[in-house]
Design a protein around this motif. Structure first.
Motif, PDB file in Angstrom:
ATOM      1  N   UNK A 166     -20.326  32.454 -14.027  1.00 12.20           N
ATOM      2  CA  UNK A 166     -21.060  32.449 -15.273  1.00 12.20           C
ATOM      3  C   UNK A 166     -21.531  30.827 -14.746  1.00 12.20           C
ATOM      4  N   UNK A 167     -20.463  29.624 -14.410  1.00  7.19           N
ATOM      5  CA  UNK A 167     -20.976  28.658 -14.270  1.00  7.19           C
ATOM      6  C   UNK A 167     -21.501  28.315 -12.815  1.00  7.19           C
ATOM      7  N   UNK A 168     -22.095  29.530 -11.711  1.00  9.57           N
ATOM      8  CA  UNK A 168     -22.485  29.938 -11.008  1.00  9.57           C
ATOM      9  C   UNK A 168     -24.496  30.413 -10.980  1.00  9.57           C
ATOM     10  N   UNK A 169     -25.355  30.020 -10.658  1.00  7.51           N
ATOM     11  CA  UNK A 169     -26.594  30.357 -10.166  1.00  7.51           C
ATOM     12  C   UNK A 169     -26.256  31.556  -9.698  1.00  7.51           C
ATOM     13  N   UNK A 170     -27.223  32.207 -10.163  1.00  3.49           N
ATOM     14  CA  UNK A 170     -27.682  34.077  -9.637  1.00  3.49           C
ATOM     15  C   UNK A 170     -26.756  33.905  -7.716  1.00  3.49           C
ATOM     16  N   UNK A 171     -27.231  32.798  -6.837  1.00  7.13           N
ATOM     17  CA  UNK A 171     -27.644  33.022  -5.278  1.00  7.13           C
ATOM     18  C   UNK A 171     -26.613  32.469  -4.955  1.00  7.13           C
ATOM     19  N   UNK A 172     -25.836  31.956  -4.993  1.00 10.06           N
ATOM     20  CA  UNK A 172     -23.960  31.423  -5.977  1.00 10.06           C
ATOM     21  C   UNK A 172     -23.083  32.606  -5.972  1.00 10.06           C
ATOM     22  N   UNK A 173     -23.928  33.114  -7.095  1.00  7.91           N
ATOM     23  CA  UNK A 173     -22.568  33.998  -7.724  1.00  7.91           C
ATOM     24  C   UNK A 173     -22.850  35.105  -6.744  1.00  7.91           C
ATOM     25  N   UNK A 174     -23.869  35.579  -5.866  1.00 10.94           N
ATOM     26  CA  UNK A 174     -24.286  36.927  -5.528  1.00 10.94           C
ATOM     27  C   UNK A 174     -23.564  36.469  -3.863  1.00 10.94           C
ATOM     28  N   UNK A 175     -23.067  35.149  -3.163  1.00 14.66           N
ATOM     29  CA  UNK A 175     -22.980  35.044  -2.020  1.00 14.66           C
ATOM     30  C   UNK A 175     -21.205  34.941  -2.133  1.00 14.66           C
ATOM     31  N   UNK A 176     -20.527  34.525  -3.332  1.00 16.80           N
ATOM     32  CA  UNK A 176     -19.052  34.553  -3.164  1.00 16.80           C
ATOM     33  C   UNK A 176     -18.670  36.234  -3.343  1.00 16.80           C
TER      34      UNK A 176
ATOM     35  N   UNK B 240     -20.647  38.745  -2.860  1.00 20.71           N
ATOM     36  CA  UNK B 240     -19.845  39.711  -1.282  1.00 20.71           C
ATOM     37  C   UNK B 240     -19.309  38.822  -0.110  1.00 20.71           C
ATOM     38  N   UNK B 241     -19.060  37.859   0.213  1.00 15.02           N
ATOM     39  CA  UNK B 241     -18.762  36.725   1.642  1.00 15.02           C
ATOM     40  C   UNK B 241     -17.272  36.974   0.681  1.00 15.02           C
ATOM     41  N   UNK B 242     -17.218  36.834  -0.315  1.00 11.62           N
ATOM     42  CA  UNK B 242     -15.560  36.260  -0.443  1.00 11.62           C
ATOM     43  C   UNK B 242     -14.845  37.055  -1.036  1.00 11.62           C
TER      44      UNK B 242
END
Length: 56
Positions: free
Chosen positions: A2-12, A14-16
């Motif tokens: 929840x502390x991540x921006x929407x963009x960072x959340x999406x990258x994590x 998908x990628x991670x």
């Protein structure tokens, strides 16, 4: 997460966890492929900070 921006959340997400190639992640999120790695790095660093702060 929840502390991540929407963009960072999406990258994590998908990628991670889903593990598609950086190019696939970039296409899915509408960002340059080069941005995926740096965004993932910053997002994971932010999550580590938050875990340390919370004592976990």
């Amino acid at each position: 997460m929840r502390v991540l921006s929407e963009r960072r959340h999406g990258v994590v997400a998908l990628r991670h966890w889903a593990r598609p190639a950086a190019a696939e992640t970039a296409a899915a999120l509408g960002m340059p492929a080069g941005t995926v790695g740096s965004t993932l790095h910053r997002a994971l660093a932010r999550l580590r900070e938050e875990l340390e702060r919370s004592g976990l």
